[in-house]
Scaffold this motif. Structure first.
Motif, PDB file in Angstrom:
ATOM      1  N   GLN A 213       1.030  -0.953   0.057  1.00  0.00           N
ATOM      2  CA  GLN A 213       0.033   0.071  -0.050  1.00  0.00           C
ATOM      3  C   GLN A 213       1.005   1.218  -0.008  1.00  0.00           C
ATOM      4  O   GLN A 213       1.739   1.545   0.811  1.00  0.00           O
ATOM      5  CB  GLN A 213      -0.924   0.038   1.155  1.00  0.00           C
ATOM      6  CG  GLN A 213      -1.867  -1.180   1.274  1.00  0.00           C
ATOM      7  CD  GLN A 213      -2.524  -1.518   2.579  1.00  0.00           C
ATOM      8  OE1 GLN A 213      -2.617  -0.399   3.417  1.00  0.00           O
ATOM      9  NE2 GLN A 213      -2.778  -2.658   2.985  1.00  0.00           N
ATOM     10  N   VAL A 214       0.935   2.238  -1.115  1.00  0.00           N
ATOM     11  CA  VAL A 214       1.497   3.239  -1.050  1.00  0.00           C
ATOM     12  C   VAL A 214       0.632   4.370  -0.936  1.00  0.00           C
ATOM     13  O   VAL A 214      -0.338   4.674  -1.455  1.00  0.00           O
ATOM     14  CB  VAL A 214       2.077   3.356  -2.680  1.00  0.00           C
ATOM     15  CG1 VAL A 214       3.145   4.485  -2.632  1.00  0.00           C
ATOM     16  CG2 VAL A 214       2.925   1.851  -3.038  1.00  0.00           C
ATOM     17  N   PHE A 215       1.322   5.360  -0.002  1.00  0.00           N
ATOM     18  CA  PHE A 215       0.610   6.637   0.051  1.00  0.00           C
ATOM     19  C   PHE A 215       1.445   7.703  -0.127  1.00  0.00           C
ATOM     20  O   PHE A 215       2.699   7.883   0.099  1.00  0.00           O
ATOM     21  CB  PHE A 215       0.380   6.743   1.705  1.00  0.00           C
ATOM     22  CG  PHE A 215      -0.422   5.655   2.423  1.00  0.00           C
ATOM     23  CD1 PHE A 215      -1.802   5.787   2.506  1.00  0.00           C
ATOM     24  CD2 PHE A 215      -0.004   4.410   2.657  1.00  0.00           C
ATOM     25  CE1 PHE A 215      -2.621   4.789   3.009  1.00  0.00           C
ATOM     26  CE2 PHE A 215      -0.756   3.424   3.229  1.00  0.00           C
ATOM     27  CZ  PHE A 215      -2.117   3.560   3.575  1.00  0.00           C
ATOM     28  N   LEU A 216       1.038   8.563  -1.094  1.00  0.00           N
ATOM     29  CA  LEU A 216       1.574   9.792  -1.664  1.00  0.00           C
ATOM     30  C   LEU A 216       1.100  10.740  -1.336  1.00  0.00           C
ATOM     31  O   LEU A 216      -0.205  11.106  -1.111  1.00  0.00           O
ATOM     32  CB  LEU A 216       1.707   9.665  -3.153  1.00  0.00           C
ATOM     33  CG  LEU A 216       2.463   8.493  -4.140  1.00  0.00           C
ATOM     34  CD1 LEU A 216       2.034   8.333  -5.125  1.00  0.00           C
ATOM     35  CD2 LEU A 216       3.758   8.563  -3.667  1.00  0.00           C
ATOM     36  N   SER A 217       1.806  11.882  -1.185  1.00  0.00           N
ATOM     37  CA  SER A 217       1.314  13.140  -0.597  1.00  0.00           C
ATOM     38  C   SER A 217       0.493  13.978  -1.834  1.00  0.00           C
ATOM     39  O   SER A 217      -0.342  14.853  -1.389  1.00  0.00           O
ATOM     40  CB  SER A 217       2.258  14.089  -0.085  1.00  0.00           C
ATOM     41  OG  SER A 217       3.192  14.431  -1.144  1.00  0.00           O
TER      42      SER A 217
END
Length: 127
Positions: free
Chosen positions: A73-77
């Motif tokens: 799971q990738v969280f990007l701003s």
């Protein structure tokens, strides 16, 4: 029963662990931090590569490899970081790739534009 993994990475001041194993699954959280705890600058590709190097270090500390990673799971701003993240991400995984979801989120770590959660199968690792 949960077993915390010593990743050798800086933990920071928050009351969290970076990696733990339970029921044959490794749970990992990774950010773009250097060994001294500072956040890598230089854009999303550099931050993604550092985040994935940290993830790899955690996975290997649990006795597994990146091929054992099942879900990411990738969280990007911001969505503007997606293509750069994707380019760097491709350097760390082989087909068949982990199942992945990417989210745009407010990231609390100052200066970080990415955070990754991953799960890996470590049921084959000698205990």
């Amino acid at each position: 029963m949960r077993k915390v993994i010593d990743t050798g990475l800086p933990r920071g001041k928050s009351p969290v662990e970076l990696a733990a194993v339970a029921n044959g699954t490794l749970y990992v959280c990774s950010i773009p931090s250097r060994g001294d705890g500072s956040i890598v600058d230089g854009g999303i590709e550099a931050q993604t590569e550092q985040t994935l190097r940290n993830l790899k270090q955690s996975v290997e500390a649990a006795g597994a490899t990146m091929d054992d990673v099942v879900q990411v799971q990738v969280f990007l701003s911001g969505e503007e970081h997606f293509q750069g993240m994707n380019a760097a991400y491709a350097k760390f995984f082989n087909a068949p790739y982990p199942v992945r979801a990417t989210f745009i989120a407010g990231i609390i770590v100052p200066g970080a534009n990415i955070e990754i959660l991953a799960q890996a199968d470590v049921s084959h690792v000698n205990k």
